[in-house]
Design an enzyme around this catalytic site. Structure first.
Site, mmCIF file in Angstrom:
data_model
loop_
_atom_site.group_PDB
_atom_site.id
_atom_site.type_symbol
_atom_site.label_atom_id
_atom_site.label_comp_id
_atom_site.label_asym_id
_atom_site.label_seq_id
_atom_site.Cartn_x
_atom_site.Cartn_y
_atom_site.Cartn_z
ATOM 1 N N CYS A 84 -2.512 0.894 -4.344
ATOM 2 C CA CYS A 84 -1.306 1.663 -4.670
ATOM 3 C C CYS A 84 -1.252 2.032 -6.147
ATOM 4 O O CYS A 84 -0.305 2.649 -6.604
ATOM 5 C CB CYS A 84 -0.035 0.925 -4.241
ATOM 6 S SG CYS A 84 0.425 -0.427 -5.325
ATOM 7 N N CYS A 124 3.018 -0.288 -8.688
ATOM 8 C CA CYS A 124 3.496 -1.664 -8.587
ATOM 9 C C CYS A 124 3.982 -2.185 -9.927
ATOM 10 O O CYS A 124 3.211 -2.224 -10.882
ATOM 11 C CB CYS A 124 2.372 -2.573 -8.093
ATOM 12 S SG CYS A 124 1.712 -2.048 -6.519
ATOM 13 N N CYS A 167 0.882 -1.169 0.000
ATOM 14 C CA CYS A 167 0.000 0.000 0.000
ATOM 15 C C CYS A 167 0.918 1.217 0.000
ATOM 16 O O CYS A 167 2.122 1.095 0.216
ATOM 17 C CB CYS A 167 -1.001 -0.003 1.149
ATOM 18 S SG CYS A 167 -0.343 0.167 2.814
#
Length: 135
Positions: free
Chosen positions: A85, A89, A11
């Site tokens: 997020c 990523c 996160c």
């Protein structure tokens, strides 16, 4: 490569949801699953309300520190679970990606964090059953 399945929780701040998820997976997975957590923009410290909520369930994560998300951490993990997020990523082929839509506990008191904690715990129990059944 270890034969244990490995999971990375991500996160943005690595201060609340991903830390709680990692703490539960460590505790409930009993060493059978490798656990990592990280954030794309880590906070200075773990959310105190998250620490308190976990303590109520017998898990001490007061010593945890937010860590920055690295490409290596993603590459080394079998399962990558994001918690909002977004594009931070890196995506690698052959990995299992899940996005858990969870409320953000940042700035909330412990009463608001409890239902998030409980939902994370339920998801972790399902994840453990799934990963250990698959291996």
């Amino acid at each position: 490569m270890s034969s244990k399945p490995s999971v990375l929780f991500v996160c943005v701040h690595n201060a609340g949801r991903s830390q709680m998820a990692a703490a539960y997976l460590r505790a409930l997975g009993q060493g059978r699953i490798e656990v990592r957590s990280a954030g794309s923009a880590p906070a200075d410290a773990v959310n105190p309300a998250a620490v308190e909520a976990m303590e109520e369930d017998g898990i001490d994560m007061s010593a945890e520190l937010p860590k920055v998300l690295t490409t290596a951490a993603v590459r080394e993990s079998d399962v990558v679970i994001t918690m909002g997020c977004g594009d931070a990523c890196p995506i690698f082929p052959g990995k299992r990606y899940e996005d858990w839509k969870l409320d953000d506990p940042a700035g909330q008191g412990v009463a608001a964090v409890r239902p998030i904690r409980d939902e994370i715990k339920a998801r972790i129990q399902d994840l453990i059953a799934d990963l250990l059944h698959a291996h």
